[in-house]
Design a protein around this motif. Structure first.
Motif, mmCIF file in Angstrom:
data_model
loop_
_atom_site.group_PDB
_atom_site.id
_atom_site.type_symbol
_atom_site.label_atom_id
_atom_site.label_comp_id
_atom_site.label_asym_id
_atom_site.label_seq_id
_atom_site.Cartn_x
_atom_site.Cartn_y
_atom_site.Cartn_z
ATOM 1 N N TYR A 136 -9.676 -25.589 -8.318
ATOM 2 C CA TYR A 136 -10.032 -26.910 -8.868
ATOM 3 C C TYR A 136 -11.003 -27.701 -7.993
ATOM 4 O O TYR A 136 -10.931 -28.915 -7.900
ATOM 5 C CB TYR A 136 -8.770 -27.747 -9.148
ATOM 6 N N GLY A 157 -6.775 -28.915 -6.270
ATOM 7 C CA GLY A 157 -5.655 -29.329 -7.105
ATOM 8 C C GLY A 157 -4.471 -29.709 -6.243
ATOM 9 O O GLY A 157 -4.639 -30.229 -5.133
ATOM 10 N N ASP A 158 -3.265 -29.403 -6.713
ATOM 11 C CA ASP A 158 -2.100 -29.777 -5.915
ATOM 12 C C ASP A 158 -1.404 -28.555 -5.316
ATOM 13 O O ASP A 158 -0.230 -28.578 -5.015
ATOM 14 C CB ASP A 158 -1.124 -30.632 -6.742
ATOM 15 N N TYR A 159 -2.152 -27.474 -5.191
ATOM 16 C CA TYR A 159 -1.606 -26.276 -4.525
ATOM 17 C C TYR A 159 -2.757 -25.423 -4.011
ATOM 18 O O TYR A 159 -3.916 -25.651 -4.392
ATOM 19 C CB TYR A 159 -0.731 -25.462 -5.477
ATOM 20 N N ALA A 185 -5.226 -27.688 4.380
ATOM 21 C CA ALA A 185 -4.384 -28.474 3.473
ATOM 22 C C ALA A 185 -5.072 -29.793 3.121
ATOM 23 O O ALA A 185 -5.042 -30.239 1.968
ATOM 24 C CB ALA A 185 -3.024 -28.724 4.120
ATOM 25 N N GLU A 186 -5.703 -30.385 4.123
ATOM 26 C CA GLU A 186 -6.387 -31.670 3.913
ATOM 27 C C GLU A 186 -7.542 -31.512 2.905
ATOM 28 O O GLU A 186 -7.686 -32.303 1.967
ATOM 29 C CB GLU A 186 -6.915 -32.136 5.270
ATOM 30 N N ALA A 232 -6.207 -30.854 -0.579
ATOM 31 C CA ALA A 232 -5.665 -32.069 -1.201
ATOM 32 C C ALA A 232 -6.791 -33.007 -1.645
ATOM 33 O O ALA A 232 -6.702 -33.644 -2.694
ATOM 34 C CB ALA A 232 -4.745 -32.784 -0.213
ATOM 35 N N ARG A 233 -7.856 -33.030 -0.851
ATOM 36 C CA ARG A 233 -8.935 -33.971 -1.161
ATOM 37 C C ARG A 233 -9.841 -33.474 -2.295
ATOM 38 O O ARG A 233 -10.250 -34.240 -3.156
ATOM 39 C CB ARG A 233 -9.773 -34.224 0.099
#
Lengths: 334, 62
Positions: free
Chosen positions: A89, A74-76, A66-67, A70-71
């Motif tokens: 992304y 994208g947002d999923y 997840a980290e 996120a870094r």
């Protein structure tokens, strides 16, 4: 169809800071895809596919995934059809960091291309009440041994289903293993309660009106074990448990149906079967072009030669004269 | 749901005691024995009486 102004057809390769398929520097998109890094429509953006055998992701890895997503993404995240987490992304300039940070928790990137893919599996007998075989253990074991191997003509997909419900769709795999149990009745302990006839959804167990005891019709049996589980007096027992083995399926534009070639294969023989199938495919797929094993097996003499090659690995579990893989066209009518 | 109800009744009897469970849902009759056995109890007899099933369940001694 809307035109994506970010589609990049001018630049067929990008300079990356990781080795992919043993190559470094400026790599083309096909090589990157083979390494599990898939070009997106968007400029400089790639989807990174993670290796998640059997769709099982330990909680110890999830926070880092997840980290990283996120870094660098994208947002999923996206769950692929073959149970893997994909991080979309990701900029190609970040591949090195993505791979290194995922490696901190032992998370690897999966590969695409003409090779053995990450096996898929249902939850299996560990906690699913219908499960007859340990699909998860098999998927982890087979992934560790065979993932990414083979000099193959095309991709090679393996899946494990724990029972005849076949959630892992073994009939659509190049090689599929589905759990099954052969029931046997101990007539002496049967209390003639009739529960097994109600439990059987296939009509394979009926109640004899004269005695109240079950009559078994093996030709209708799917080997699901419902009778064994339902029997209050433990009179239905598992005579043998193992894998139904299916070969030559695929999905995609031109799906194919994989027939059963062996019944109740012991778990210990799975590796031997995979080895034999891969050896045959490596040898016989050479020069055949980009063909899945099922396509090669459409030719009757080739099918017979393949069966002769495979029989020693299947042993006494081999089925006599199994039907060939067949096309299962879904796009054409008539 | 049938099993949940059966479990609640089984909790009310002592270890090793016999409980008669009467059910009329054939679907439940299919699943109940498995659940009862998984919990460590023993089904000593089953009687069919028209559309009803009578399960005679011996509660686990522990």
């Amino acid at each position: 169809m809307p035109v994506d102004r970010f589609i990049e057809d001018e630049k067929p390769r990008v300079k990356v800071d990781v080795a992919v398929e043993g190559k470094t520097g400026e790599l083309d998109f096909t090589t990157l895809k083979t390494g599990g890094i898939i070009k997106q429509r968007q400029r400089d953006k790639f989807t990174v596919r993670l290796k998640c055998p059997g769709g099982r992701v330990p909680l110890s890895k999830l926070p880092k995934i997840a980290e990283v997503a996120a870094r660098y993404g994208g947002d999923y995240v996206h769950i692929s059809f073959r149970q893997s987490i994909e991080i979309p992304y990701v900029d190609y300039r970040d591949f090195g960091k993505v791979r290194a940070e995922l490696a901190e928790v032992g998370q690897e990137i999966a590969s695409c291309g003409p090779r053995v893919r990450v096996p898929t599996a249902c939850s299996g007998c560990e906690y699913n009440p219908n499960g007859l075989m340990d699909t998860q253990a098999a998927a982890q074991r087979i992934c560790a041994r065979f993932f990414g191997t083979g000099k193959l003509a095309h991709k090679f997909k393996i899946s494990f289903s724990g029972c005849p419900i076949d959630c892992a769709r073994t009939n659509e795999m190049d090689l599929g293993f589905q759990g099954a149990v052969k029931p046997r009745l101990n007539d002496a302990t049967c209390i003639a309660c009739g529960i097994c006839a109600h439990a059987c959804l296939e009509g394979a167990v009926e109640t004899d009106p004269a005695t109240g005891k079950p009559v078994y019709h093996p030709e209708k049996c799917l080997y699901c074990g419902d009778c064994v589980r339902a029997c209050p007096s433990e009179s239905w027992q598992a005579e043998k448990t193992g894998w139904m083995v299916r070969i030559g399926g695929r999905h995609g534009r031109h799906p194919m149906h994989a027939p059963v070639v062996a019944e109740f294969l012991p778990d210990a023989q799975v590796e031997g079967v995979i080895e034999a199938v891969l050896a045959w495919y490596e040898e016989n797929g050479q020069g055949a072009g980009r063909k899945r094993i099922g396509q090669l097996l459409l030719d009757p003499p080739t099918w017979q030669r393949f069966l002769a090659h495979l029989r020693p690995a299947l042993g006494e579990c081999a089925i006599e004269n199994p039907p060939q893989p067949r096309r299962n066209e879904i796009h054409f009518r008539g | 749901m049938t099993f949940v109800k059966a479990k609640l009744h089984l909790e009310q009897v002592g270890p090793g005691q016999l409980l008669e469970i009467i059910i009329k849902d054939l679907e439940a009759a299919r699943d109940l024995p498995r659940s009862i056995k998984d919990e460590g109890h023993r089904i000593e007899a089953v009687r069919q009486d028209g559309g009803l099933y009578h399960f005679f369940v011996r509660k686990s001694p522990t």
